[in-house]
Each structure stands twice: as structure tokens, then as C-alpha cells.
Design a protein around this motif. Structure first.
Motif, short mmCIF file in Angstrom:
data_model
loop_
_atom_site.label_atom_id
_atom_site.label_comp_id
_atom_site.label_asym_id
_atom_site.label_seq_id
_atom_site.Cartn_x
_atom_site.Cartn_y
_atom_site.Cartn_z
N ALA A 351 -3.77 35.75 35.19
CA ALA A 351 -4.25 34.50 34.58
C ALA A 351 -3.16 33.45 34.76
O ALA A 351 -1.99 33.77 34.94
N VAL A 352 -3.58 32.19 34.71
CA VAL A 352 -2.64 31.06 34.88
C VAL A 352 -2.90 30.04 33.78
O VAL A 352 -4.05 29.74 33.46
N ILE A 353 -1.82 29.54 33.21
CA ILE A 353 -1.91 28.41 32.27
C ILE A 353 -1.24 27.21 32.92
O ILE A 353 -0.06 27.27 33.29
N LEU A 354 -1.99 26.14 33.07
CA LEU A 354 -1.45 24.89 33.59
C LEU A 354 -0.90 24.07 32.43
O LEU A 354 -1.64 23.63 31.56
N ALA A 355 0.42 23.90 32.43
CA ALA A 355 1.08 23.10 31.39
C ALA A 355 2.01 22.11 32.09
O ALA A 355 3.16 21.94 31.70
N THR A 356 1.47 21.49 33.12
CA THR A 356 2.29 20.67 34.01
C THR A 356 2.71 19.34 33.41
O THR A 356 3.58 18.66 33.96
N GLY A 357 2.08 18.95 32.31
CA GLY A 357 2.49 17.72 31.64
C GLY A 357 2.24 16.48 32.48
O GLY A 357 1.42 16.45 33.39
N VAL A 358 3.00 15.45 32.16
CA VAL A 358 2.86 14.16 32.83
C VAL A 358 4.24 13.67 33.25
O VAL A 358 5.26 14.17 32.81
N GLU A 359 4.24 12.70 34.11
CA GLU A 359 5.48 12.05 34.51
C GLU A 359 5.35 10.56 34.28
O GLU A 359 4.25 10.02 34.23
N TYR A 360 6.50 9.90 34.12
CA TYR A 360 6.46 8.47 33.86
C TYR A 360 5.92 7.71 35.07
O TYR A 360 6.25 8.01 36.21
N ARG A 361 5.10 6.73 34.79
CA ARG A 361 4.54 5.89 35.84
C ARG A 361 5.64 5.07 36.50
O ARG A 361 6.56 4.60 35.83
N ARG A 362 5.56 4.93 37.80
CA ARG A 362 6.57 4.16 38.52
C ARG A 362 6.31 2.67 38.37
O ARG A 362 5.16 2.23 38.29
N LEU A 363 7.38 1.92 38.35
CA LEU A 363 7.24 0.47 38.24
C LEU A 363 6.72 -0.17 39.52
O LEU A 363 6.06 -1.19 39.50
N GLY A 364 7.07 0.43 40.65
CA GLY A 364 6.59 -0.10 41.92
C GLY A 364 7.36 -1.29 42.43
O GLY A 364 6.88 -2.00 43.32
N VAL A 365 8.56 -1.52 41.90
CA VAL A 365 9.43 -2.59 42.41
C VAL A 365 10.32 -1.98 43.48
O VAL A 365 11.17 -1.13 43.19
N ALA A 366 10.15 -2.40 44.72
CA ALA A 366 10.77 -1.72 45.86
C ALA A 366 12.29 -1.60 45.72
O ALA A 366 12.86 -0.52 45.92
N ARG A 367 12.97 -2.69 45.40
CA ARG A 367 14.43 -2.64 45.31
C ARG A 367 14.89 -1.77 44.14
O ARG A 367 15.96 -1.17 44.20
N LEU A 368 14.08 -1.70 43.11
CA LEU A 368 14.40 -0.84 41.98
C LEU A 368 14.26 0.62 42.37
O LEU A 368 15.12 1.46 42.03
N GLU A 369 13.20 0.94 43.10
CA GLU A 369 12.96 2.33 43.49
C GLU A 369 14.07 2.86 44.40
O GLU A 369 14.40 4.05 44.36
N ARG A 370 14.66 1.99 45.21
CA ARG A 370 15.73 2.45 46.11
C ARG A 370 17.00 2.81 45.35
O ARG A 370 17.88 3.46 45.92
N LEU A 371 17.07 2.41 44.08
CA LEU A 371 18.28 2.69 43.30
C LEU A 371 18.05 3.76 42.23
O LEU A 371 18.87 3.91 41.32
N VAL A 372 16.98 4.52 42.36
CA VAL A 372 16.73 5.60 41.41
C VAL A 372 17.86 6.62 41.50
O VAL A 372 18.24 7.07 42.59
N GLY A 373 18.42 6.97 40.36
CA GLY A 373 19.56 7.88 40.30
C GLY A 373 20.89 7.18 40.45
O GLY A 373 21.94 7.79 40.28
N ARG A 374 20.85 5.89 40.74
CA ARG A 374 22.08 5.10 40.91
C ARG A 374 22.03 3.86 40.01
O ARG A 374 22.26 2.75 40.44
N GLY A 375 21.70 4.12 38.77
CA GLY A 375 21.57 3.05 37.79
C GLY A 375 20.14 2.84 37.34
O GLY A 375 19.90 2.16 36.34
N VAL A 376 19.20 3.42 38.05
CA VAL A 376 17.78 3.34 37.67
C VAL A 376 17.31 4.76 37.38
O VAL A 376 17.45 5.65 38.24
#
Length: 572
Positions: A351-376
């Protein structure tokens, strides 16, 4: 400032010993509490005392200026010049890592005094202290010592003192280093981080035989990993199950509150349980700095600690775990349910239980996304907060997780700006957080505002904000942005036969298969028999930690019903 009359001698105390500061209005009572603390903790800590908020604040400033560390601050409910809870709240700005206890008598907490009750409720709601401590009434008073020990343990965990399971060398603003730091912090694995240019960092890099391949992890037993993944680290500390074990009674996908609850109840009832998570335990809840409304924790509990306790509980009941492994497929193979992993391995479960939860929605700002993990950062406020000491930061979001992050970051950052697209936080955030934010001197709220651009090369340097009402823009220099908005279910990898709603949440029970005739079908079962969905990923669920725990626990009963049905089919 020399301590209360009759306060105990501090002869023999190391000059660098951490400080226990007690601030009580009554000098005689202060001397008594100091004496009790001195007898039990005096060999490791220096016990100091003051009688006013002003003297206590001055003492803390002097200690900090002298390079001394304050481990614990205890204050009475009422001081001559301030409420004790207000003094403790102000102390955060001077000593953000210190634990804070409000000393009360039994009668103050439970005696029905309206003024005392109002003081305690206000301080608790605003998060001005870590816990109540009941004043000693016996000699020895183990309840009092227990409360002090809990607060000292909290301080030690905040400063990562003691045993170090792993030392990591990496660039501060590296996405790879951030991923390891976040995983180790949320997994409660004792770790210390070094910049590659530091003397200790240089020594460890020479030991590892590299200067450019970062990050490097050096373990307490001598193992060295160069550019390790989350899965590599989990395997190194013994958290991951052996890959050879590939068939279980129950496979749980997701190690958030719902998945951990399913693991605890499944393992305690004799099922062979494996939990798979692409990251570590805790899920989205694991990034919450303080959950104040979870049953049984009147002073609140961090998502990290709650998840850590649940993980250890499941582990010692016999559940096994695979961290840093992403599920990418699920299919039926006779009575087995087969989970495909991204490394091309497969895990079989009855049997399998799916408890995958959710993740935060991305802002979609290109320059912001390139800095994820480096201040974002999406979430991750608890692991990055100590590095924000004296910095200006932004938190994006208007729900509880964003409010909790803002309050926690305010312990370290010079300023925290909560950026909210809506017109108010009262409609989306619990009242206790609204009040705490309103009372904070370092948290500001910008409503009807969004980030539309970012600047920075190797790390974030600033953002562009836009007021949705006026259309005006503002350039703001910030060190970090923590994004906690919206919720997207982690279900895009599931097969088409598992029905989902228009937003990707998994349908269960009658919604999943209205024509189901099998009586064993349960409210948690999906359109694929033997596969159940719980927690935030399930359509119609209440997005709260407590409800996720409840769903994960109850789902195990439905698993037993399903397995019993399989056994009946086999014998008939």
C-alpha cells in the motif's frame, strides 16, 4: 549593577562563562533565586542579577560589548519600571540567541488574578518569552530546574554548541551550500559551517585535497564528501535505509507532519514502513520558526523540533527512511504498488500513502529566480536567520508561515519588511501573529505591494517594489528575500489514473471514484486502489499541521482494512 544584596559569590567562575541573568523587582527574592541557580548551574554559568528593566538592559549591553554570551534571561512578571515580558522582548535585540523565561508563582498563573492573567496572555500571544518558569518552592525544586534546563537546551540548540557531526566548507552565498545548510538545520544534525577563506575552512580543504570543489563536508568519523547531495549526507549520517530493502507493507511518500504521523502509527502497529522524501523530514511545516496553535505546546514549538521528534519516534518504532530521493512514478503491478525513484531504483509496497504536501508558489520574477539560494529563499527562514544578523530583509507572503518567518527573523535582522499583495494581513493570518507583528519594533508591513525585479550578480543586492494601488515603484537594498506564498501540490509526477482536481490536489473517497462499489474503499483512498492521500496534497483538506497529523494517523487504519481485503481475496 553589581547584583542584588546578598547575591552569591562568583569566585572561581570562568571569565568567559555564559551568563544566566535574573531580573526581579524584590531584592530578597532575587538573591534567593540566584542562590538556587548558583548551586545547580554555578559551575558552568555565571549567575547575575538586577532589580529593574533599565539595569538589566544595561547589563546585557555591557556583556555583549565585552564579548560575553548570555544563555538565559529570567524576569519576573512585574518589574519596578516595566512589565517583565516587555523587558524580555526588548532583550532580543541585544542577545537574539538567549533563551527567555518569565518567572511566575503558581497563583500568578492559575490564581484567577485578572491582571496577572492579562499580562501572561499578552506576553504569550506576542511571543515575548520562550516559556513560563514556576518559581522554586522547595529545596531542591526539580520542576524549577527542569524549566531552566529546557531553556538552556533551547539556547544550546540555537547556537549549535556541543558535538559536531559534520563540518561544511562552502561559500556563504552558494545555492549548493544553502541546500546543505537547510537540510542539516531542519534535520537537527549538529553541524558547523566555515567560509573557504577562513583558517578552519582552509585547514579542512587541505584535508579534503581540494580548494575549488565546493561545498565539502567533513564528518566526525573522518569521512570526507566533496560536493555532496542531500542524499549523500543522509546516507553518511545513517538516516537512509539500505537500497537493497525494496518491498514494504506501506510506502509513505512525503515526510511532513502527515507522512510522519502515518509512519509512527504504521510502524507502531507492526507494518513494515518506508518513508521517502526528496528533501528531509518536516516538509513545509519544518520551516516554521514557531507554531503557537499546536495542541499540547502552550509556549509553542518550532516546526523543526516537532518534525524532529516525530522522525525519531517513527525511527525507533522501526520505520525506515529514504531522504534526498524523489519519487517520479507510481504504478500497480498485481498486488504491489511500485514507486519509481529518479535514480532509476524502484520500491515496492503493498500500500502507498501520498503525503507529498505542497510547495511555495514561485514569484516568477526572472532575476529573482536566478538568485535562489544566494539571498533568495523559498521558506528556509529558520536555517538562514542567524546569518541575517544586522541585515535588512524582506518576507513575501500574508499567511501564517510568512508571519512566523517575519517574527523569527526579527530576532536577528536589523529590519524585516513583510510584503503582502493583499490589502491586509488580518484576513489571511492568525490573530496572535497579527498582534505580534503589530507590537514588533523591527517588522514593517507593506500591503498591496509586490516585487517586480531584483538586482545582484553573485548574490542578491536589492529588489524593486511596486505599489499596486498607486503604481509607484521603489528600489530597496536588502540582503535576503524569503518567499512564502501560495501552495502548489507536489502531484505532477503521479499517473493519470490517480484523479486530481483542477489545481492538482488529489481526489479521494467518493470524489475520486463515485462508482466505487468495493466496501473497503475509504475516505482517504484515491482512484487507484491501495493508494491513499493525506494532508495538504489531498483535495479538500484543512491546511493545518494538526489536521495533517490526524489524517496521516487515521489513514493507517484504512491501510489495514485494505490489506485485510487483499488477504481475503487471496484465500477465497
Amino acid at each position: 549593577m553589581e547584583g542584588a544584596p546578598g547575591s552569591p559569590s562568583h569566585a572561581g567562575i570562568r571569565p568567559s562563562a555564559p551568563v544566566l541573568l535574573v531580573v526581579l523587582a524584590d531584592a530578597g527574592r532575587l538573591a534567593g533565586v540566584q542562590a538556587v541557580l548558583q548551586r545547580r548551574f554555578g559551575s558552568d554559568y555565571e549567575v547575575l542579577g538586577d532589580t529593574t528593566s533599565a539595569d538589566g538592559s544595561a547589563r546585557l549591553s555591557e556583556l555583549t560589548a565585552a564579548g560575553r554570551e548570555t544563555a538565559l534571561i529570567i524576569a519576573g512578571r512585574r518589574l519596578a519600571d516595566a512589565l517583565g515580558s516587555d523587558f524580555l522582548a526588548d532583550a532580543i535585540t541585544v542577545t537574539p540567541g538567549a533563551s527567555r523565561g518569565l518567572l511566575v508563582d503558581w497563583a500568578e498563573a492559575w490564581g484567577g488574578d485578572p491582571e496577572a492573567t492579562s499580562d501572561l496572555i499578552r506576553g504569550s500571544v506576542l511571543g515575548q518569552f520562550d516559556r513560563l518558569v514556576f518559581a522554586p518552592t522547595a529545596d531542591p525544586d526539580e520542576q524549577f530546574f527542569g524549566g531552566i534546563s529546557e531553556l538552556l537546551d533551547l539556547w544550546a540548540r540555537r547556537r549549535h554548541s556541543g558535538f559536531e557531526a559534520v563540518q561544511v566548507v562552502g561559500e556563504r552565498w552558494s545555492a549548493e551550500t544553502h541546500a546543505l545548510r537547510d537540510m542539516l538545520e531542519r534535520s537537527s544534525i549538529p553541524a558547523v559551517f566555515h567560509e573557504p577563506g577562513s583558517s578552519e575552512g582552509q585547514r579542512l580543504l587541505r584535508q579534503a585535497g581540494t580548494e575549488t570543489q565546493l561545498p565539502v563536508a567533513v564528518f566526525h568519523d573522518g569521512l570526507i564528501l566533496v560536493q555532496p547531495t542531500v542524499s549523500d549526507v543522509a546516507m553518511a549520517v545513517g538516516a537512509n535505509a539500505e537500497p537493497a530493502d525494496t518491498r514494504y507493507d506501506l510506502v509513505v511518500i512525503g515526510a511532513g507532519p502527515a507522512g510522519l504521523a502515518a509512519a509512527v502509527y504504521g510502524a507502531s502497529e507492526g507494518l513494515g514502513v518506508l518513508v521517502i522524501d526528496h528533501d528531509t523530514h518536516g516538509g513545509q511545516a519544518g520551516t516554521s520558526s514557531l507554531i503557537r496553535n499546536y495542541l499540547g505546546f502552550p509556549s509553542g514549538i518550532s516546526g523543526q523540533e516537532l518534525a524532529g521528534r516525530a522522525y525519531r519516534q517513527a525511527y525507533f518504532l522501526g520505520a525506515k527512511f529514504l531522504f534526498g530521493r524523489r519519487a517520479v512514478g507510481l504504478r500497480a503491478d498485481g498486488e504491489d504498488r511500485v514507486v519509481a525513484l529518479e535514480d532509476e531504483n524502484e520500491i515496492r509496497g503493498r500500500a502507498v500513502i501520498l503525503a507529498t504536501g505542497v510547495e511555495y508558489r514561485r514569484l516568477g520574477v526572472a532575476r529573482l529566480e536566478r538568485l535562489v539560494g544566494r539571498g533568495v529563499y523559498y521558506g528556509a527562514a529558520t536555517s538562514e536567520a542567524p546569518a541575517m544578523r544586522g541585515e535588512d530583509v524582506i518576507v513575501v507572503g500574508g499567511a501564517n508561515s510568512a508571519g512566523q518567518a517575519a517574527i523569527y527573523l526579527s530576532r536577528f535582522a536589523r529590519s524585516v519588511t513583510l510584503v503582502v499583495r493583499g490589502s491586509s494581513i488580518r484576513e489571511t493570518m492568525s490573530e496572535y501573529l497579527v498582534r505580534a507583528i503589530g507590537a514588533s519594533r523591527t517588522v514593517a508591513v507593506l500591503t498591496s505591494t509586490e516585487i517586480i525585479d531584483a538586482r545582484g550578480d553573485q548574490r542578491l543586492a536589492g529588489v524593486t517594489l511596486r505599489d499596486a494601488t498607486t503604481g509607484l515603484t521603489e528600489e530597496r537594498s536588502v540582503t535576503a528575500v524569503f518567499i512564502l506564498i501560495g501552495a502548489i501540490p507536489r502531484t505532477d509526477w503521479l499517473p493519470r489514473q490517480i484523479r486530481r482536481d483542477d489545481h492538482g490536489f488529489v481526489l479521494t473517497g467518493g470524489d475520486a471514484s463515485p462508482s466505487r462499489s468495493r466496501p473497503q474503499g475509504s475516505p482517504a483512498e484515491t482512484s487507484l486502489a491501495g493508494v491513499f492521500a493525506v494532508g495538504d496534497a489531498r483535495a479538500g483538506s484543512t491546511k493545518r499541521v494538526a489536521s495533517a497529523v490526524g489524517e496521516g494517523s487515521v489513514a493507517v487504519r484504512y491501510v489495514h482494512d485494505y490489506l485485510a481485503h487483499l488477504a481475503e481475496d487471496t484465500t477465497t
